[in-house]
Design a protein around this motif. Structure first.
Motif, PDB file in Angstrom:
ATOM      1  N   THR A 146     -11.135   6.565  -2.193  1.00 37.69           N
ATOM      2  CA  THR A 146     -10.312   7.748  -2.466  1.00 37.69           C
ATOM      3  C   THR A 146     -11.169   8.951  -2.815  1.00 37.69           C
ATOM      4  O   THR A 146     -10.899  10.073  -2.372  1.00 37.69           O
ATOM      5  CB  THR A 146      -9.324   7.461  -3.617  1.00 37.69           C
ATOM      6  OG1 THR A 146      -8.406   6.447  -3.209  1.00 37.69           O
ATOM      7  CG2 THR A 146      -8.531   8.713  -3.973  1.00 37.69           C
ATOM      8  N   PRO A 181      -7.449   3.896   2.380  1.00 37.77           N
ATOM      9  CA  PRO A 181      -8.179   3.460   1.181  1.00 37.77           C
ATOM     10  C   PRO A 181      -7.427   2.432   0.351  1.00 37.77           C
ATOM     11  O   PRO A 181      -8.006   1.435  -0.090  1.00 37.77           O
ATOM     12  CB  PRO A 181      -8.366   4.765   0.396  1.00 37.77           C
ATOM     13  CG  PRO A 181      -8.342   5.824   1.416  1.00 37.77           C
ATOM     14  CD  PRO A 181      -7.361   5.369   2.450  1.00 37.77           C
ATOM     15  N   VAL A 182      -6.138   2.654   0.147  1.00 42.49           N
ATOM     16  CA  VAL A 182      -5.346   1.729  -0.668  1.00 42.49           C
ATOM     17  C   VAL A 182      -5.167   0.396   0.040  1.00 42.49           C
ATOM     18  O   VAL A 182      -5.331  -0.674  -0.553  1.00 42.49           O
ATOM     19  CB  VAL A 182      -3.970   2.349  -1.023  1.00 42.49           C
ATOM     20  CG1 VAL A 182      -3.105   1.326  -1.765  1.00 42.49           C
ATOM     21  CG2 VAL A 182      -4.148   3.591  -1.873  1.00 42.49           C
ATOM     22  N   THR A 206     -12.408  -0.680  -5.012  1.00 43.28           N
ATOM     23  CA  THR A 206     -12.473  -0.255  -3.609  1.00 43.28           C
ATOM     24  C   THR A 206     -11.604   0.977  -3.370  1.00 43.28           C
ATOM     25  O   THR A 206     -12.036   1.949  -2.741  1.00 43.28           O
ATOM     26  CB  THR A 206     -12.013  -1.392  -2.681  1.00 43.28           C
ATOM     27  OG1 THR A 206     -12.824  -2.541  -2.896  1.00 43.28           O
ATOM     28  CG2 THR A 206     -12.097  -0.967  -1.219  1.00 43.28           C
ATOM     29  N   THR A 207     -10.380   0.941  -3.867  1.00 48.57           N
ATOM     30  CA  THR A 207      -9.441   2.049  -3.664  1.00 48.57           C
ATOM     31  C   THR A 207      -9.978   3.345  -4.250  1.00 48.57           C
ATOM     32  O   THR A 207      -9.963   4.391  -3.592  1.00 48.57           O
ATOM     33  CB  THR A 207      -8.082   1.718  -4.298  1.00 48.57           C
ATOM     34  OG1 THR A 207      -7.490   0.616  -3.618  1.00 48.57           O
ATOM     35  CG2 THR A 207      -7.132   2.914  -4.201  1.00 48.57           C
ATOM     36  N   ALA A 231       0.828  -1.205   0.000  1.00 47.78           N
ATOM     37  CA  ALA A 231       0.000   0.000   0.000  1.00 47.78           C
ATOM     38  C   ALA A 231       0.862   1.255   0.000  1.00 47.78           C
ATOM     39  O   ALA A 231       0.596   2.213  -0.727  1.00 47.78           O
ATOM     40  CB  ALA A 231      -0.925  -0.007   1.224  1.00 47.78           C
ATOM     41  N   SER A 273      -7.112  -0.874   2.296  1.00 53.66           N
ATOM     42  CA  SER A 273      -8.423  -1.539   2.315  1.00 53.66           C
ATOM     43  C   SER A 273      -8.695  -2.243   0.992  1.00 53.66           C
ATOM     44  O   SER A 273      -9.216  -3.362   0.968  1.00 53.66           O
ATOM     45  CB  SER A 273      -9.525  -0.510   2.595  1.00 53.66           C
ATOM     46  OG  SER A 273      -9.349   0.096   3.857  1.00 53.66           O
ATOM     47  N   GLY A 274      -8.344  -1.580  -0.117  1.00 51.78           N
ATOM     48  CA  GLY A 274      -8.532  -2.192  -1.432  1.00 51.78           C
ATOM     49  C   GLY A 274      -7.729  -3.469  -1.580  1.00 51.78           C
ATOM     50  O   GLY A 274      -8.233  -4.479  -2.095  1.00 51.78           O
ATOM     51  N   LEU A 282      -4.833   5.383  -9.690  1.00 55.97           N
ATOM     52  CA  LEU A 282      -4.789   6.588  -8.860  1.00 55.97           C
ATOM     53  C   LEU A 282      -4.225   7.776  -9.635  1.00 55.97           C
ATOM     54  O   LEU A 282      -4.737   8.909  -9.527  1.00 55.97           O
ATOM     55  CB  LEU A 282      -3.949   6.331  -7.611  1.00 55.97           C
ATOM     56  CG  LEU A 282      -4.596   5.455  -6.535  1.00 55.97           C
ATOM     57  CD1 LEU A 282      -3.585   5.073  -5.467  1.00 55.97           C
ATOM     58  CD2 LEU A 282      -5.785   6.171  -5.898  1.00 55.97           C
ATOM     59  N   ASN A 341      -2.911  -0.439  -9.630  1.00 56.92           N
ATOM     60  CA  ASN A 341      -3.422   0.524  -8.660  1.00 56.92           C
ATOM     61  C   ASN A 341      -2.742   1.880  -8.800  1.00 56.92           C
ATOM     62  O   ASN A 341      -3.381   2.930  -8.652  1.00 56.92           O
ATOM     63  CB  ASN A 341      -3.234  -0.004  -7.234  1.00 56.92           C
ATOM     64  CG  ASN A 341      -4.367  -0.889  -6.781  1.00 56.92           C
ATOM     65  OD1 ASN A 341      -5.388  -0.418  -6.288  1.00 56.92           O
ATOM     66  ND2 ASN A 341      -4.217  -2.189  -6.960  1.00 56.92           N
ATOM     67  N   SER A 367      -9.695  -4.619  -5.785  1.00 52.31           N
ATOM     68  CA  SER A 367      -8.819  -3.649  -5.131  1.00 52.31           C
ATOM     69  C   SER A 367      -8.926  -2.267  -5.765  1.00 52.31           C
ATOM     70  O   SER A 367      -8.992  -1.253  -5.053  1.00 52.31           O
ATOM     71  CB  SER A 367      -7.370  -4.136  -5.149  1.00 52.31           C
ATOM     72  OG  SER A 367      -6.864  -4.220  -6.467  1.00 52.31           O
TER      73      SER A 367
END
Length: 259
Positions: free
Chosen positions: A243, A94-95, A238-239, A77, A97-98, A145, A141, A235
């Protein structure tokens, strides 16, 4: 039966590294220092990893394995946020959790329902599986982002127009999130499309070189590719969802930006 590689043979093979070094010198790429640091770190880190994994496999402790898995998640993360050049403190949860939501159910299915190693928390299966899934999720990821925050920065007027028309933050950023997800999925979809024709995946190749039946190797590779794609989907979704909630206030004000 796996054919062992002696340390002397490995050292001799490493002489091929002179080729990229000469290319760097010929084209004046100024990458000599980066190449040297990368090679030294790679060798040292892999050697230490080999020693540690050997210890980990022999110990095979549930709590040590879980602790190592947690460390992999935290480092992963942190690496995603750092490479995306975003605020570490605000986006860490957030990351993380993803990654947890993407990895946990897949590991449970693989270990408890599909592979069923004994013990079920066997480090020989738990750590490599988690490593492959996490490793293949990092770059996707990062891309997701970066694309989201670049869109918020470059298309501010479009975003503000949605807000002016009465859209909430989820509605106003939906197009940006969709684009970020599409672009982050593109590499893995291309890999899945060409596997077996253009590429021979690393896990399958390793098993075949270790003496496994090619059909068994194919089965394992299919499982891993499916798991990677599912983890990416969970992931990243969710992220990005979390976010948006953290980076943008309920009134639509963008609180976080890329560095």
């Amino acid at each position: 039966m796996t054919i062992d590689i002696s340390w002397s043979a490995l050292a001799m093979f490493s002489a091929v590294l002179l080729i990229p070094v000469l290319i760097n010198w010929h084209f004046q790429l100024s990458l000599g220092k980066d190449i040297a640091i990368s090679l030294v770190r790679m060798a040292v880190q892999l050697a230490l990893l080999g020693i540690y994994l050997q210890f980990l496999f022999d110990l095979d402790s549930l709590w040590v394995n879980v602790l190592w898995l947690a460390l992999m998640l935290v480092v992963g993360a942190s690496a995603i946020i750092g490479k995306a050049k975003l605020p570490q403190k605000a986006l860490f949860i957030p990351v993380l959790s993803g990654l947890i939501l993407g990895l946990s159910p897949l590991l449970l299915i693989l270990l408890f329902a599909l592979l069923k190693p004994s013990p079920v928390y066997s480090a020989q299966y738990l750590i490599p599986l988690a490593g492959m899934l996490l490793g293949n999720s990092l770059s996707a990821n990062i891309v997701a982002l970066q694309r989201l925050f670049n869109a918020l920065s470059e298309k501010t007027s479009e975003y503000e127009a949605y807000l002016a028309l009465g859209a909430n933050r989820q509605q106003a950023t939906l197009g940006f999130v969709q684009t970020a997800m599409q672009q982050s999925f593109a590499p893995v979809l291309a890999s899945m499309t060409t596997v077996g024709l253009v590429t021979l995946p690393g896990m399958m190749t390793g098993q075949i070189l270790a003496g496994s039946d090619p059909i068994i190797a194919v089965k394992y590779q299919l499982v891993i590719l499916i798991a990677i794609f599912v983890m990416l989907s969970i992931s990243i979704a969710t992220t990005l969802s979390l976010t948006v909630r953290i980076a943008i206030s309920q009134t639509g004000l963008v609180k976080l930006t890329s560095r």
